[in-house]
Design an enzyme around this catalytic site. Sequence first.
Site, PDB file in Angstrom:
ATOM      1  N   ASP A   1       7.919  12.756  -0.727  1.00  0.00           N
ATOM      2  CA  ASP A   1       6.864  12.610   0.274  1.00  0.00           C
ATOM      3  C   ASP A   1       5.523  12.318  -0.393  1.00  0.00           C
ATOM      4  O   ASP A   1       5.062  13.084  -1.232  1.00  0.00           O
ATOM      5  CB  ASP A   1       6.762  13.889   1.105  1.00  0.00           C
ATOM      6  CG  ASP A   1       6.393  13.611   2.534  1.00  0.00           C
ATOM      7  OD1 ASP A   1       5.225  13.240   2.772  1.00  0.00           O
ATOM      8  OD2 ASP A   1       7.261  13.742   3.397  1.00  0.00           O
TER       9      ASP A   1
ATOM     10  N   SER B   1       4.429  10.957   7.528  1.00  0.00           N
ATOM     11  CA  SER B   1       5.773  11.510   7.377  1.00  0.00           C
ATOM     12  C   SER B   1       6.586  11.418   8.661  1.00  0.00           C
ATOM     13  O   SER B   1       7.786  11.143   8.625  1.00  0.00           O
ATOM     14  CB  SER B   1       5.688  12.966   6.917  1.00  0.00           C
ATOM     15  OG  SER B   1       5.050  13.059   5.664  1.00  0.00           O
TER      16      SER B   1
ATOM     17  N   ASP C   1      -6.555  13.193   6.421  1.00  0.00           N
ATOM     18  CA  ASP C   1      -6.235  11.788   6.635  1.00  0.00           C
ATOM     19  C   ASP C   1      -7.495  10.936   6.614  1.00  0.00           C
ATOM     20  O   ASP C   1      -7.447   9.737   6.910  1.00  0.00           O
ATOM     21  CB  ASP C   1      -5.495  11.619   7.967  1.00  0.00           C
ATOM     22  CG  ASP C   1      -4.210  12.427   8.001  1.00  0.00           C
ATOM     23  OD1 ASP C   1      -3.472  12.376   7.001  1.00  0.00           O
ATOM     24  OD2 ASP C   1      -3.956  13.114   8.997  1.00  0.00           O
TER      25      ASP C   1
ATOM     26  N   ALA D   1       3.164  15.630  17.343  1.00  0.00           N
ATOM     27  CA  ALA D   1       3.586  16.918  17.881  1.00  0.00           C
ATOM     28  C   ALA D   1       3.448  18.083  16.916  1.00  0.00           C
ATOM     29  O   ALA D   1       3.054  19.182  17.314  1.00  0.00           O
ATOM     30  CB  ALA D   1       5.043  16.816  18.348  1.00  0.00           C
ATOM     31  N   ASP D   2       3.776  17.884  15.640  1.00  0.00           N
ATOM     32  CA  ASP D   2       4.054  19.041  14.787  1.00  0.00           C
ATOM     33  C   ASP D   2       2.866  19.975  14.621  1.00  0.00           C
ATOM     34  O   ASP D   2       3.028  21.198  14.575  1.00  0.00           O
ATOM     35  CB  ASP D   2       4.618  18.613  13.433  1.00  0.00           C
ATOM     36  CG  ASP D   2       3.715  17.679  12.654  1.00  0.00           C
ATOM     37  OD1 ASP D   2       2.815  17.065  13.269  1.00  0.00           O
ATOM     38  OD2 ASP D   2       3.907  17.528  11.433  1.00  0.00           O
ATOM     39  N   ARG D   3       1.662  19.438  14.546  1.00  0.00           N
ATOM     40  CA  ARG D   3       0.486  20.291  14.356  1.00  0.00           C
ATOM     41  C   ARG D   3      -0.224  20.628  15.676  1.00  0.00           C
ATOM     42  O   ARG D   3      -1.316  21.178  15.668  1.00  0.00           O
ATOM     43  CB  ARG D   3      -0.484  19.647  13.367  1.00  0.00           C
ATOM     44  CG  ARG D   3       0.042  19.641  11.936  1.00  0.00           C
ATOM     45  CD  ARG D   3      -1.026  19.258  10.933  1.00  0.00           C
ATOM     46  NE  ARG D   3      -0.529  19.251   9.566  1.00  0.00           N
ATOM     47  CZ  ARG D   3      -0.450  20.325   8.780  1.00  0.00           C
ATOM     48  NH1 ARG D   3      -0.831  21.503   9.245  1.00  0.00           N
ATOM     49  NH2 ARG D   3       0.010  20.218   7.551  1.00  0.00           N
TER      50      ARG D   3
ATOM     51  N   HIS E   1      -2.911  15.888  -0.820  1.00  0.00           N
ATOM     52  CA  HIS E   1      -3.948  16.076   0.200  1.00  0.00           C
ATOM     53  C   HIS E   1      -5.097  16.952  -0.290  1.00  0.00           C
ATOM     54  O   HIS E   1      -6.165  16.965   0.313  1.00  0.00           O
ATOM     55  CB  HIS E   1      -3.347  16.697   1.461  1.00  0.00           C
ATOM     56  CG  HIS E   1      -2.639  15.724   2.344  1.00  0.00           C
ATOM     57  ND1 HIS E   1      -3.219  14.558   2.802  1.00  0.00           N
ATOM     58  CD2 HIS E   1      -1.380  15.739   2.865  1.00  0.00           C
ATOM     59  CE1 HIS E   1      -2.369  13.907   3.568  1.00  0.00           C
ATOM     60  NE2 HIS E   1      -1.239  14.604   3.620  1.00  0.00           N
TER      61      HIS E   1
ATOM     62  N   ASP F   1       8.302   8.170   1.984  1.00  0.00           N
ATOM     63  CA  ASP F   1       7.932   7.825   3.356  1.00  0.00           C
ATOM     64  C   ASP F   1       6.569   7.151   3.451  1.00  0.00           C
ATOM     65  O   ASP F   1       6.287   6.447   4.417  1.00  0.00           O
ATOM     66  CB  ASP F   1       7.979   9.065   4.252  1.00  0.00           C
ATOM     67  CG  ASP F   1       7.206  10.248   3.662  1.00  0.00           C
ATOM     68  OD1 ASP F   1       6.707  10.129   2.523  1.00  0.00           O
ATOM     69  OD2 ASP F   1       7.124  11.292   4.338  1.00  0.00           O
TER      70      ASP F   1
ATOM     71  N   HIS G   1      -3.339   9.474   3.118  1.00  0.00           N
ATOM     72  CA  HIS G   1      -2.238   8.610   2.726  1.00  0.00           C
ATOM     73  C   HIS G   1      -2.793   7.242   2.325  1.00  0.00           C
ATOM     74  O   HIS G   1      -3.966   6.943   2.540  1.00  0.00           O
ATOM     75  CB  HIS G   1      -1.257   8.447   3.888  1.00  0.00           C
ATOM     76  CG  HIS G   1      -0.635   9.746   4.318  1.00  0.00           C
ATOM     77  ND1 HIS G   1       0.018   9.905   5.516  1.00  0.00           N
ATOM     78  CD2 HIS G   1      -0.582  10.961   3.710  1.00  0.00           C
ATOM     79  CE1 HIS G   1       0.458  11.148   5.622  1.00  0.00           C
ATOM     80  NE2 HIS G   1       0.092  11.810   4.541  1.00  0.00           N
TER      81      HIS G   1
END
Length: 513
Positions: free
Chosen positions: A13, A63, A155, A263-265, A407, A444, A463
């Site tokens: 990653d 990701s 980001d 969604a994830d965060r 990061h 990714d 990224h």
Amino acid sequence: MTPAHKVLLCILDGWGIRQERDNNAIVLAGTPHLDKLASPYPFTELQTAGLAVGLPEGQMGNSEVGHTNIGAGRIVYQDLVRINRAAESGELAQNPVLRAALDGVKADGKALHLLGLVSPGGVHSSMDHLFALLKAAKERNVAHVYVHAFLDGRDTPPQSALGYVEELERFLHETHTGRIATVTGRFYAMDRDKRWDRVHQAYEALVFGRGPKAPDALSAIRASYAEKVTDEFVKPTVLAAGDGTPVGRIQDGDAVIFFNFRADRARELTQALAFPEFKEFDRGGLRLGRYVCMTQYDETFKLPALFEPDQPQDIFPELLSRQGLRQFRTAETEKYAHVTFFFNGGREVVYAGEDRHLVPSPRDVKTYDLKPEMSAYEVTAELVKRLDSGKYDFALVNFANPDMVGHSGRLDAAMKAVKAVDECLGALGKACERNGWVLAISADHGNCEQMVDLETGEPHTAHTLNPVPFHLIHPDFRGQKLRPGILADIAPTLCKVMGLPQSKEMNRQGLLP
């Protein structure tokens, strides 16, 4: 069926390709194990950004997008593109879920709260989506509208929020569409690792107006910078009048729209604000009138979403299952959703023959630059056991280190992360060799290959747009050539390697001639 080859797919990653040595954690750290493994075997480069993964041109990958494309075997057009089109065409303003929320809050005489990441990063949210929601609220004559601005710094450059928040304030002033009520670093409001103490601090500011106070958003950010606290880590700050009264806290009966599309965060704060049952901390009895998600954050969340999932069909893991093959997925907490939910096309499903193993990410450090190896060695140890078991036909692993440590913007830590992953690749290479497996190594998106912003000289924490490697390691493929490609070419390539029929929906030809 019996596959022609068993395959281990390793996703590194945040491991991009950049030739320059300066501030390139991969090149500076050195990768002797990977070099030894890969040198005799075919290699190519894959594009991971923009149109190649269903994002707008020039938009960096991430990701979520990467693993969705890898598992689908086709370009999957992302929520960002879908919502952009709806915002530009006016379709968003006519969305029935949005109209119901706006008309309801107006009829109730309550306030509308828009929560989300105020950032041009394009990974979790879009400011254009926020502006479109604000315009829609004004068109429906919603009187009280408040924005709760989460700051980026991952980001985007770590001290870039002033410009974006100033743009938001200018928009609010010119259009008379609302006010900023709180400012919070994403470290608190967008946790995804069940660090509820962080979420609790964000909740306290949003709901109770507790926490540091500031007269306006820009002052809050400048005060944090003066304390050497960058955007991501800005403490939940309440904007308040001179007497300390909060500009707009979330109260009973109010409506909330969380405008993050990823969604994830968004899940943990959503649970804290909207779930009837919640035990992680005392919420003080808040009862909202309405809670709307931009997208479906989880199939189990019984909450309305402005955009329902557009899930690809006949994807690679589904194909493996239909053929009666056994598959194993593993990662540490930070990337576990990517090797499961996202690789499965955004579905909360476990296919027949699919086993999973979650390795907890370290919880004894605040940031992963303090422990660059993270849980890579534990992930590797479990994976080696599974490869040696003889039980599986396919395995997928994600190493989080290059991205999560990248990061941080800390070059020295990122180099240590690279070295740890390289050691793990050495162990996996040996396990694949003794068990006769093909080892496919890719990534990714890029990140740690560029640790300094070339224009500003500041740490680069986002990224990149760089391509990523694809290695196909097995004696049967020595001397073969691979085409350059995109992430969606990985699944068709693995179908060919394993001797599986490729579904019609996998419309890519793959990397092998």
